[in-house]
Write an enzyme that holds these catalytic residues in place. Structure first.
Site, short mmCIF file in Angstrom:
data_model
loop_
_atom_site.label_atom_id
_atom_site.label_comp_id
_atom_site.label_asym_id
_atom_site.label_seq_id
_atom_site.Cartn_x
_atom_site.Cartn_y
_atom_site.Cartn_z
N SER A 58 -9.98 -0.13 7.18
CA SER A 58 -9.36 0.00 5.86
C SER A 58 -8.69 -1.25 5.31
O SER A 58 -8.31 -1.27 4.14
CB SER A 58 -8.35 1.15 5.86
OG SER A 58 -9.01 2.38 5.78
N SER B 35 -9.69 2.09 2.91
CA SER B 35 -8.77 2.80 2.05
C SER B 35 -7.77 1.88 1.33
O SER B 35 -7.15 2.31 0.35
CB SER B 35 -7.99 3.82 2.87
OG SER B 35 -7.15 3.18 3.81
N LYS C 54 0.87 -1.18 0.00
CA LYS C 54 0.00 0.00 0.00
C LYS C 54 0.90 1.23 0.00
O LYS C 54 1.93 1.24 0.69
CB LYS C 54 -0.88 -0.03 1.25
CG LYS C 54 -1.90 1.10 1.33
CD LYS C 54 -2.79 0.95 2.58
CE LYS C 54 -3.86 2.05 2.65
NZ LYS C 54 -4.73 1.90 3.84
#
Lengths: 95, 365, 495
Positions: free
Chosen positions: C182, C158, C83
């Site tokens: 997330s 996210s 990420k």
């Protein structure tokens, strides 16, 4: 609690985020929507409850007083917007 | 009637003492003075995305030493908080400090105001002393009209020592500052180098008519010599009295002292309404100090100046004044102790006079 | 070789150990898939084939030279993607924001370091909601990520790039972060397994902070077993993070094979009330029936304050974020506005132009709730309610071993469905946020399909440091079911 345009301008200044006059009005409405949602917290009786600032109940660990770092100025300043003579440059600060 | 006699001066001091650690308060960078710009600023100090602070144990030891030396309470649990504001020498956009629960609470310092037989004793109460990080430096020299930022100093450990508004004259303020300056060196937590900024004072000054509530204060920032402190406070007091006499109320402000003009002036950069939005730093957990640790640090402290003054009087029959002078610095006290050890207690007064007179005069030359 | 793109980490490890495939071949396989499929998904936002292949060659060397000499991590040579919230030395690390569009990190996050030390090969950096603020991946400066199950729908957020990349089999595993759901919510929406560890189990050093007291990194993969292997490499004490916990190393895979007979599953009645879509409810109920077959018993538990978790979160998280994001000021790195009058104008313009709308909204809310006169009413109040929420869990775990419920109230929604109303978007995390406030571990695993054939996630919440138990509970379910093996047609068709 409901924010007016001056409140929004003050918060934006504290946050250092420029808002145009048009953005100020839409921001006010959005923030008031969120604050209205948050408002339900006020109805809860929290008398005598200790605030919880951390997710774990432990105490601060301490670091030995040892210098572990070597100079990496060149690496760090490679990503800087503006430098000169090893200094970060900003618009003139008046004290 | 002298106009000034109608006024009472109220002064509180905030002192930033740079702690004598090897590394920064929250990172492993060196705090040695005089390095090339930004060469002692690591990822944590320049606040790269993702970096985190870890507290230096030695900075806490310094705070404990100080707390013990001033008879304060050492908080069993204190909290680091973020003080939020934007400034280019503050890389994170917040300073890690302590707010609601500082590590050192209360205590006080006994000082002597004046000289010789007319000297009087003054006890100044401390509100608190807390650990925090220093900011970097802004250099306004010629960078094509721009300001250069050096973050070597960012993250240097400071103990901010705050008094109650106990002082009633610039002389009292200077006497306190000198006593504090001597004490932090005595217990080995600060080198006291005022030119390099290791010991800096801010003075909160207000005036009032006796019996009235406290007047609005103005804060004189960054006083880096005792002489400037005296001049700045004296100027500020007179300025405030004049303003009030002219019918202009004092507005709270932060001011700088200009040694060239001998005047104080309000800082332009501090004009914004401040709202520091303090809150507990989620990256740092509560600082716990157990009684055993305090005892351990206490055992390593030297005899404190107050105790030594008492001893010099009772052991050698020296006057309170002489005892105070001899304990004015750790170096002088140590010298006296060694000398009197050689000559014997009988000649203590002679040695004291020589140390305070001949030796001090030669050292001052 | 051809089916390796859909293999488990254990299978990939075995193939590497048996020299059936090299790390370079594996990395190339995935890089080729990324080349083909990523343009339609926008999951990867930074790729560097040379760097990836160099790392793969190094892993092959370790397997060759190290064999029999040193202990080789089972993960050595297996590719994964990060990420873009994790600082990765020499890689552009943007956190999904224009303000860091040109930020090449000069250092590695602890998690990146640990996975690299295990020999894992970085395929690239994954798209995400800007500064992890979002539940749909629509707030990324680099554009939204498409859900591989239906590209007209969001992947969740996210960690949406992480979820989409694994679902499309562009990477066998990925890192994620979870501040309010997330990891778990995008895992649910993309049919994956994802785990948020107990706060403090994984170092936050080098992970760009959103809300420091809530943020926690964790693994995302196809199965609980894969997550256990990844967590073994990610977790552990780090002296650079004051909130990293000093605990002895544990093998998170140790209990995977334990039978579930006697397992007590707590079902909070607050998680099964109104607000959950019928298709999600049906899939979750079916999963619970499966657990009963495996020998577990379900007990109703109460989390009476959990309804307050979303409003409390939207005080605490923005407050911390408003301060955490102050460092993005255009002075030392990151975006600086091209034109400005003075210092304050430079700050205000750089931040106004560099941050997106949702990030700005949260900074403003956070600034407000911390400001003079409002701190007690908002911030302190929310911190007190946070303690009540945590206390509810302490009580509940006296009666059960794990808690279960839905991960998300609905399956993946269409682009734009919730982006106009921030509060509606915030409510997508209604079942996940309370665990972050309490610091508890939680995970999501696929448990079926709902409307429009979109995946549904089952959430498991563990007790503090109960990761191994959670993983055991998830793994036994995955041995009995095959939801986690389902793959979007887009991923299979690419062969």
């Amino acid at each position: 609690m409901s924010l007016n345009l001056e409140d929004v301008a003050r918060i934006a200044l504290l946050s250092r985020i420029e808002l145009s006059p048009a953005e100020r009005a839409s921001t006010r409405d959005q923030l008031n929507g969120i604050l209205g949602f948050i408002e339900q917290l006020q109805a809860v009786d929290t008398t005598g409850i200790e605030p919880m600032a951390h997710a774990v109940d432990v105490v601060q660990r301490l670091r030995p007083d040892v210098v572990t770092e070597t100079d990496r100025r060149a690496d760090f300043q490679a990503v800087a917007p503006e430098t000169e003579a090893g200094l970060y440059l900003v618009p003139r600060v008046v004290e | 009637m002298n106009r000034e006699t109608q006024w009472e001066v109220v002064i509180g001091l905030e002192t930033h003492a740079q702690l004598q650690t090897k590394s920064k308060i929250f990172s492993g960078s060196s705090i040695a003075f005089g390095a090339e710009p930004n060469m002692q600023a690591n990822a944590v100090d320049i606040a790269l995305p993702g970096v985190l602070p870890v507290l230096n144990r030695e900075a806490v030891v310094c705070a404990i030493k100080f707390g013990l030396a001033v008879g304060a309470t050492i908080a069993p649990r204190s909290v680091f908080a973020r003080k939020n504001y934007f400034y280019p020498d503050l890389p994170k956009g917040y300073q890690i400090s302590q707010f609601e629960i500082p590590v050192v609470q209360g205590g006080g310092l006994s000082t002597r105001v004046g000289t010789g037989d007319t000297a009087t004793e003054k006890f100044v109460h401390l509100t608190r002393a807390h650990l925090e990080e220093d900011a970097g430096k802004s250099l306004h020299e010629d960078f094509h009209g721009r300001t250069g930022i050096d973050l070597n100093r960012a993250g240097t450990p400071l103990l901010e020592i705050v008094t109650e508004p106990d002082m009633r004259s610039s002389a009292e303020a200077v006497a306190y500052a000198r006593a504090l300056h001597s004490l932090v060196q005595w217990i080995g937590i600060c080198d006291g180098n005022m030119q390099e900024g290791s010991f800096r004072c801010d003075a909160n000054v207000s005036v009032r008519r006796p019996g009235e509530p406290l007047g609005t204060r103005r804060e004189i920032k960054n006083l880096n010599s005792f002489r400037f402190m005296q001049q700045a406070i004296d100027f500020e007091v007179q300025w405030q009295i004049n303003e009030i006499n002219e019918g202009r109320p004092i507005r709270q402000a932060t001011v700088l002292f200009d040694p060239d003009t001998g005047e104080t002036r309000a800082m332009r950069s501090k004009e914004d309404a401040h709202d520091y939005r303090y809150f507990p730093d989620p990256d740092l957990l509560p600082l716990e100090i157990r009684p055993e640790w305090i005892a351990e640090v206490g055992a390593g402290l030297p005899e404190l100046p107050q105790a030594m003054q008492q001893r010099l009087q009772s052991e050698y029959g020296l006057s309170a004044y002489d005892a105070a002078i001899l304990t004015g610095s750790r170096a002088m006290a140590d010298f006296f102790s060694v000398a009197v050890g050689q000559t014997g207690a009988a000649s203590a007064k002679l040695v004291a006079n020589w140390v305070m007179g001949e030796l001090a005069a030669r050292l001052n030359r | 070789m051809s089916d390796l793109f859909n293999s488990s980490l254990r299978e990939l490890s075995a193939a590497l150990a048996a020299k059936k495939v090299s790390a370079v071949e594996l990395a190339s396989l995935f890089l080729d898939r990324i080349d083909r499929l990523n343009p339609g998904l926008n999951a990867f936002i930074a790729l560097d084939r040379d760097k990836t292949l160099a790392q793969a060659r190094a892993a092959d060397e370790v397997r060759k030279i190290g064999a029999g000499v040193t202990a080789i991590s089972p993960l050595c040579g297996i590719p994964l993607a990060h990420k873009d919230i994790f600082c990765t030395k020499g890689w552009r690390t943007s956190c999904g924001s224009k303000i860091l569009e040109n930020f090449v990190s000069p250092y590695d996050a602890h998690v990146v370091e640990k996975l690299a030390a295990a020999g894992m090969v970085t395929l690239g950096k994954l798209n995400m909601d800007e500064f992890a603020m979002g539940s749909s991946n629509e707030t990324s400066y680099f554009g939204p990520v498409q859900n591989p199950w239906d590209v007209s729908r969001v992947p969740g957020g996210s960690s949406g790039g992480s979820a989409a990349a694994i679902a499309a089999r562009l990477a066998p595993a990925a890192t994620g972060t979870d501040t309010g759901g997330s990891i778990r919510q995008p895992a649910a929406l993309c049919g994956l397994t994802g785990l948020k560890p107990t706060y403090g189990a994984v170092s936050r050093y080098g992970m760009i902070a959103f809300a420091s007291s809530l943020d926690q990194a964790g693994p995302m993969a196809k199965s609980a077993e894969d997550c256990a292997l990844l967590l073994n490499a990610m977790a552990g004490f780090d002296p650079r993070d004051s909130t990293s916990l000093e605990r002895s190393t544990e093998d998170y895979a140790r209990d995977l094979e334990q039978p579930l007979a006697g397992l007590r599953i707590g079902l909070p009645k607050e998680f099964f009330g109104e607000g959950m879509d019928a298709d999600v409810r049906a899939a979750v109920e079916a999963a619970l029936a499966e657990y009963r077959k495996l020998g577990a018993t379900a007990i109703e538990v109460a989390l009476p304050n959990s309804g307050l978790s979303v409003p409390a979160y939207y005080v605490i998280a923005p407050a911390e974020a408003s301060s955490n994001l102050s460092r993005f000021d255009g002075v030392r790195y990151g975006y600086r506005a091209p034109e400005y009058d003075d210092l304050n104008d430079m700050y205000s313009k750089s931040r106004a132009q560099g941050f997106g709308a949702e990030v700005k909204r949260r900074i403003l809310i956070g600034t407000y709730v911390l400001s003079h006169g409002y701190y007690d009413a908002y911030y302190l109040k929310a911190q007190k309610i946070r303690r009540l929420i945590a206390a509810d869990f302490v009580e509940a775990f006296k009666h059960c071993d794990v808690i279960m419920g839905p991960t998300s109230p609905s399956v993946a929604f269409a682009f734009g469905a919730k982006s106009a109303d921030p509060v509606q978007m915030y409510l997508s995390d209604i079942y996940t946020i309370s665990t972050n406030l309490a610091g508890l571990p939680g995970m999501s695993l696929p448990c079926g399909f709902g409307n429009n054939n979109m995946p549904v996630g089952l959430q498991i919440i563990g007790n503090w440091f109960g990761e191994a138990k959670m993983l055991n509970v998830a793994h036994q379910y995955q041995k009995a079911t095959d939801w986690h093996l389902r793959m979007p047609s887009l991923a299979g068709a690419a062969q």
